[in-house]
Design a protein around this motif. Structure first.
Motif, mmCIF file in Angstrom:
data_model
loop_
_atom_site.group_PDB
_atom_site.id
_atom_site.type_symbol
_atom_site.label_atom_id
_atom_site.label_comp_id
_atom_site.label_asym_id
_atom_site.label_seq_id
_atom_site.Cartn_x
_atom_site.Cartn_y
_atom_site.Cartn_z
ATOM 1 N N UNK A 28 0.818 -1.205 0.000
ATOM 2 C CA UNK A 28 0.000 0.000 0.000
ATOM 3 C C UNK A 28 0.863 1.270 0.000
ATOM 4 N N UNK A 29 1.880 1.320 0.844
ATOM 5 C CA UNK A 29 2.735 2.507 0.909
ATOM 6 C C UNK A 29 3.538 2.693 -0.381
ATOM 7 N N UNK A 30 4.012 1.624 -0.951
ATOM 8 C CA UNK A 30 4.767 1.734 -2.206
ATOM 9 C C UNK A 30 3.881 2.204 -3.355
ATOM 10 N N UNK A 31 2.619 1.773 -3.344
ATOM 11 C CA UNK A 31 1.717 2.237 -4.401
ATOM 12 C C UNK A 31 1.402 3.729 -4.215
ATOM 13 N N UNK A 32 1.225 4.162 -2.985
ATOM 14 C CA UNK A 32 1.010 5.589 -2.729
ATOM 15 C C UNK A 32 2.203 6.422 -3.192
ATOM 16 N N UNK A 33 3.406 5.841 -3.124
ATOM 17 C CA UNK A 33 4.597 6.572 -3.571
ATOM 18 C C UNK A 33 4.642 6.697 -5.091
ATOM 19 N N UNK A 34 3.887 5.836 -5.822
ATOM 20 C CA UNK A 34 3.947 5.818 -7.284
ATOM 21 C C UNK A 34 2.712 6.440 -7.949
ATOM 22 N N UNK A 35 1.578 6.414 -7.263
ATOM 23 C CA UNK A 35 0.325 6.800 -7.920
ATOM 24 C C UNK A 35 -0.537 7.625 -6.979
ATOM 25 N N UNK A 36 -1.165 8.658 -7.522
ATOM 26 C CA UNK A 36 -2.113 9.460 -6.762
ATOM 27 C C UNK A 36 -3.472 8.761 -6.777
ATOM 28 N N UNK A 37 -4.105 8.743 -5.640
ATOM 29 C CA UNK A 37 -5.352 7.984 -5.514
ATOM 30 C C UNK A 37 -6.408 8.851 -4.836
ATOM 31 N N UNK A 38 -7.640 8.840 -5.385
ATOM 32 C CA UNK A 38 -8.722 9.596 -4.725
ATOM 33 C C UNK A 38 -9.179 8.884 -3.450
ATOM 34 N N UNK A 39 -9.851 9.633 -2.602
ATOM 35 C CA UNK A 39 -10.258 9.092 -1.314
ATOM 36 C C UNK A 39 -11.268 7.944 -1.441
ATOM 37 N N UNK A 40 -12.117 7.949 -2.463
ATOM 38 C CA UNK A 40 -13.152 6.922 -2.581
ATOM 39 C C UNK A 40 -12.573 5.540 -2.905
ATOM 40 N N UNK A 41 -11.321 5.489 -3.382
ATOM 41 C CA UNK A 41 -10.703 4.224 -3.732
ATOM 42 C C UNK A 41 -9.685 3.755 -2.689
ATOM 43 N N UNK A 42 -9.610 4.386 -1.556
ATOM 44 C CA UNK A 42 -8.630 4.010 -0.541
ATOM 45 C C UNK A 42 -8.913 2.619 0.010
ATOM 46 N N UNK A 43 -10.159 2.329 0.314
ATOM 47 C CA UNK A 43 -10.491 1.012 0.844
ATOM 48 C C UNK A 43 -10.301 -0.062 -0.228
ATOM 49 N N UNK A 44 -10.543 0.292 -1.473
ATOM 50 C CA UNK A 44 -10.305 -0.649 -2.564
ATOM 51 C C UNK A 44 -8.824 -0.999 -2.659
ATOM 52 N N UNK A 45 -7.979 -0.010 -2.469
ATOM 53 C CA UNK A 45 -6.536 -0.262 -2.464
ATOM 54 C C UNK A 45 -6.153 -1.187 -1.304
#
Length: 460
Positions: A244-261
């Motif tokens: 999860x942290x590595x993906x946050x470092x590579x891609x911007x994500x909206x709040x509605x997809x946080x639980x999906x991640x």
């Protein structure tokens, strides 16, 4: 050559031989005796003299003449001692004074502490040399040129004669366990230490407009609850947070997809670590069907593409297992306390970003030993296997202890509830090691740090 002894003129009667005949007033120089008397010579004792001891060995002519001369000599009152003192006190000559040999024998016990007697053989008599101890020449231990050069070479190379470190062999019990990989486990962890920084998440909070440290803590808290519900392995939790942290470092994500991640990251980690991984429908259930199956599969593929399918990374769990083993014999309380502190650190964003996985794991072990009052806090074995000294871990350990002290009041209680249960030893209920880790000179700064942590925790 020594001259022949002259036989005295007056000779006693010899048994079986008679008197020796004289020729012209002189004794016969050959002094011959009958062959039958040789070896059976017995002298006639004088009137009033002491009886002679029987001679059982053959008597030579020289010895017989000495016996005859000794019998005719008057009794000497003061005999000259056969022992001559060459050094020390002069020989005693007065009548009634004990001889030197008797004095030495009498004072031997007393003289042992002060005098050394050296007996040296001579031609005529034995010589006793008395040497006081304070006059003895003691050879001084002088440093040789080789020893000096060796010491300087060691000093130049940084090698010193320090006491040998007491490092225990922690893999002895696993020699027959093929899964422990004892033959190359040291090489494995050397490789983990070298590569742990290559796949660490970067500081991504500035690049994520809808995410902050508080939101991330909520996500990790929810993941811990889901992990506990599915009864997954500990490796899966640490790998999920890493993905999860590595993906946050590579891609911007909206709040509605946080639980999906979150559920997609856990699905990938379970496929990698678990034998029986949960199905996609199980993850949809824990999200109250907020997403559909295809969304989870698409997100799974997106994550793997961003991470380039690289999932073999050294998480804090990899180091925790090794460092707990290096901490000493199997101790369930120690193990539970270490994992409790490590998961508290896993929830905090700054802890994950600031410290590498190996340092976070080593700090958790150190803080756990301080909490349980283990002595010593840090051993040579732990220093050898972790590569960190006690001073290097102090800062991170303080933060973990501060999280422990505020865990009961924190609104995010997943970790606290997990380690308050009896099956985890209820280690979360133990008092934190704040006093042991904060010496008197750090108490002012410790109070300020606790106030800052309380403000952050209250924001959750």
């Amino acid at each position: 050559m020594a001259s022949r002894d002259v036989v005295p003129k007056i000779l006693p009667k010899v048994v079986g031989g008679g008197e020796v005949k004289k020729k012209n007033g002189q004794a016969d120089g050959r002094n011959r005796r009958a062959l039958g008397d040789i070896g059976n010579l017995v002298t006639v004792p004088a009137v009033g003299a002491k009886p002679q001891t029987k001679v059982s060995r053959p008597v030579a002519r020289r010895f017989a003449s000495q016996l005859i001369a000794k019998e005719q000599e008057p009794v000497q009152k003061n005999k000259k001692p056969l022992v001559e003192v060459t050094k020390g006190v002069a020989a005693r000559k007065a009548v009634g004074v004990p001889t030197k040999a008797e004095a030495i024998k009498k004072d031997s016990v007393k003289a042992k502490a002060d005098i050394i007697s050296v007996i040296r053989p001579d031609e005529d008599a034995k010589t006793i040399e008395e040497i006081p101890l304070n006059e003895r020449k003691v050879k001084k231990s002088e440093k040789t040129l080789t020893s000096i050069l060796t010491a300087r070479s060691k000093a130049a190379c940084g090698v010193s004669n320090k006491p040998k470190l007491q490092i225990a062999d922690i893999d002895t019990a696993d020699v027959d366990n093929h899964l422990a990989a004892v033959e190359y486990v040291e090489d494995l962890y050397k490789f983990y230490k070298l590569t742990e920084d290559e796949h660490r998440p970067g500081d991504y909070m500035d690049s994520q407009p809808e995410i902050n440290a508080r939101v991330r803590a909520i996500l990790v808290d929810w993941l811990i609850e889901a992990h506990k519900r599915f009864e997954l392995r500990p490796e899966s939790l640490y790998l999920t947070v890493n993905i999860m942290d590595r993906f946050f470092s590579e891609e911007t994500l909206p709040r509605r997809e946080l639980q999906l991640l979150c559920i997609s990251s856990m699905l990938i980690a379970c496929k990698y670590e678990e034998i029986w991984a949960p199905e996609v429908n199980d993850f949809l259930t824990i999200t109250d069907n907020a997403y559909v199956r295809d969304q989870i599969l698409v997100m799974e593929k997106t994550i793997l593409e961003k991470l380039e399918w690289y999932l073999t990374v050294p998480t804090p769990y990899v180091f925790l297992v090794r460092y707990i083993k290096a901490a000493g014999p199997s101790d369930q309380e120690m193990e539970n306390m270490t994992f409790f502190l490590a998961e508290l650190g896993l929830m905090n964003y700054m802890t994950v970003i600031s410290y590498c996985p190996s340092k976070l794991a080593a700090s958790a072990v150190y803080a756990a030993r301080a909490t349980l009052n283990k002595s010593p806090r840090w051993t040579d074995t732990l220093k050898h296997h972790t590569g960190y000294s006690e001073e290097q871990l102090m800062e991170c350990a303080k933060q973990l202890v501060s999280f422990h002290s505020g865990a009961a009041e924190n609104k995010l209680k997943a970790v606290y509830r997990k380690f308050s249960s009896p099956d985890r030893g209820a280690v979360a209920l133990l008092a934190p090691a704040r006093d042991q880790l904060a010496p008197s000179r750090y108490r002012k700064f410790w109070k300020q740090d606790c106030e800052c942590v309380s403000e952050i925790m209250s924001a959750f």
